[in-house]
Design an enzyme around this catalytic site. Structure first.
Site, mmCIF file in Angstrom:
data_model
loop_
_atom_site.group_PDB
_atom_site.id
_atom_site.type_symbol
_atom_site.label_atom_id
_atom_site.label_comp_id
_atom_site.label_asym_id
_atom_site.label_seq_id
_atom_site.Cartn_x
_atom_site.Cartn_y
_atom_site.Cartn_z
ATOM 1 N N LYS A 1 54.291 102.853 13.937
ATOM 2 C CA LYS A 1 55.093 102.057 14.078
ATOM 3 C C LYS A 1 54.361 100.768 13.973
ATOM 4 O O LYS A 1 54.707 99.569 13.242
ATOM 5 C CB LYS A 1 55.898 101.655 15.325
ATOM 6 N N ARG B 1 46.211 100.618 21.049
ATOM 7 C CA ARG B 1 45.103 99.472 20.888
ATOM 8 C C ARG B 1 45.516 98.648 19.939
ATOM 9 O O ARG B 1 45.503 99.470 18.784
ATOM 10 C CB ARG B 1 43.784 99.892 20.957
ATOM 11 N N GLU C 1 50.839 102.056 27.590
ATOM 12 C CA GLU C 1 50.267 100.735 27.645
ATOM 13 C C GLU C 1 49.661 100.449 26.434
ATOM 14 O O GLU C 1 48.898 100.888 25.567
ATOM 15 C CB GLU C 1 48.837 100.909 28.636
#
Lengths: 211, 211, 211, 211
Positions: B24, B79, B143
């Site tokens: 995505k 990240r 996260e």
């Protein structure tokens, strides 16, 4: 907005959907393997239909360009390959159970129980799939084709010939194609005969490889 | 069920989530480029936390194993790297706007405006993400860390040192780490000075490459 | 040096060789396509033999561990898949012509003209391949297996069964395996019948797709 | 033969070479890690120069089209990224030692000890590399660029600006670029200060991850 940019804008959600669906169906296989269970999926691949093929099909079926998204179901296509015919119906069940979660099943076509005149066999499921892109949210149609390796081999060959003869394949070649479809079905039947043995064997194999 | 299988069963949804989220966020970048627009995302990567690191962190924070899924937010980590500091806040906005669609934003931590004592800088967003796996439906925490290339360089180095000294880095090295954090920030500031020039330049470049 | 490190040191050049050979054989296919010529290679894949399988085979064939590198030819394996039986012999010629350049052909085994008793068919070529690694220069052996899609389907199934029954497959299943080998050969023969038509069709297809 | 096919025929060996060289340099890093040794290579990537950029450079440097292969050294480009400045010189040694094996070093340019006026820093090595393709054997030139992450960040930005201003960057921006080059060098210096600590830390990390 020029024509190239219009096509890009149309196709971006389909490209995104194909990427996501490939990840999802490949993952199913890996998850079965990690858990030492037999996977009915051998491998999965996907593609977005080429612009030239979309235009050609739209003309052939008299689909106006502004209705492409509602009426052309295979702009996004996912192909799922199975070792044995029985696996196909297990995959179909997996997909049905997921309807209403990350996608919705619209309808199904069983070209295995009812092959096309040409000899074509596969199980098709049309789904509605929501995607988020840099352009916003969109719901697109996608076609899932589920088939054995032998069905896939045959279908690839037929596709090339249809392309060559613009869907007017000469009678002699049609005859030969039918013979090879029979040979492919025969191979699938012989394979089904030993499938239960193989499924157990592959499970043992996975287990040992993990240690 | 043995311990290895228990861990596999726990981690499968996280692995699946990381794969999907990578697709995505990488797609956002490609979509901007296809449309000849500047992408605030330079690249994206992801990982599932190693079992040994999960256990270590659970012990350090006294998280009981049966509450891992609710209390450890970074088992799935994504990240996102940006060229310039300003791009980070644009990415944050993109993510906020998507909340309630394919994932839900739970909360945010801005370690850029408020760096950690060590010198660590990054923008963190914790999301809830629903996944479908061979084991059924599951909602997991993930996260998202958004940072510049210089912040990432520094953070990688600090991570190695924290690992080496089990979070008790000697004072002399702490001092040097702070100096290098200042150097990294200085580089980001200098880069911001020319960022507007660069953004336009990269747009022109994309456009020409497409022709 | 411990056992794990010894195995790693042994296998690193094989892993490197497999990566390089995969790139080389995949490239051949892409180059034909770019030049709008029919590619006799449909796809190529590779693997390094699992440590457990190396040990098992070494015991079965009484190969002492220190002679593995000279006597076990399939630690590095490359599989090249073709659409039609004729393509196999074209690939064999391509490989022979390259001998003395980036690798050297040691010998060949034609299990298509002389199938194994089990029904196994494939063309094998053993090559010597020089690799440079972090550990220095090394010449390793590699086995190239060239086969059609139907031969590959059958061989995969047989491999699973051999694994399950530790090479002592019961007579009943051996019989069924032979029947399915006949069905696979029949499919390849039917496909050969239409191969000339298909080769031309695929060329036209490539040409159009490029425009 | 038309122009498109001529370009394809010219570029196929370069594409092949870039694929092979990427595999080779990425492998070095993986091999160090497998052996629990510090890798001076952080990552490696490659590209073939775009046709439009080849034409542009040929015009700028008055290189006749039929001398492209001898005179343009960077049609095939490999970029090797290092964590620390010292690592660059270790990679240079690795490459020199390999000369005469799978490639030959022609010459080197040390833009780290002698940066360009613009502030550009990198170590360049030009090699001769033999490739086998569907078109036969060919020896091509390739440029290896070895740099730290900070040097790479700066170089990417400068490349965009050079493109935008067609190599006539306004004085004000040239000044800012120089400032950011100084900031990048400062970051590399600070990082070098803690590099010995980090190298040891990363080794310990690898070792633990393997268990």
């Amino acid at each position: 907005m020029n024509v190239i940019k219009e096509w890009k804008t149309l196709l971006i959600p389909y490209e995104q959907a194909v990427e996501e669906l490939k990840v999802k169906f490949k993952a199913i296989r890996n998850q079965y393997r990690e858990l030492n269970e037999y996977s009915p999926i051998e491998f999965a691949m996907g593609r977005v239909k080429k612009i030239s093929s979309i235009i050609e099909k739209a003309e052939r079926r008299s689909i106006p360009m502004e209705q492409l998204e509602e009426q052309m179901e295979d702009i996004a296509g996912i192909r799922i390959m199975c070792q044995f015919v029985d696996d196909i119906y297990e995959v179909v069940n997996l997909i049905r159970e997921r309807s209403g979660k990350d996608f919705t099943v619209l309808y199904e076509k069983d070209y295995i129980k009812n092959p096309k005149d040409s000899g074509y066999k596969s199980y098709h499921i049309i789904i509605k799939y929501p995607v988020q892109t840099a352009l916003g949210t969109k719901e697109i149609l996608a076609e899932l084709q589920i088939r054995t390796l032998a069905m896939n081999f045959w279908a690839t060959i037929e596709h090339s010939l249809n392309y060559k003869y613009k869907s007017h394949i000469p009678d002699g070649i049609i005859e030969r194609l039918k013979n090879s479809a029979i040979a492919a079905t025969r191979l699938d039947e012989e394979m089904m005969e030993i499938s239960r043995e193989v499924v157990n064997a592959q499970l043992m194999f996975e287990e040992k490889s993990n240690t």
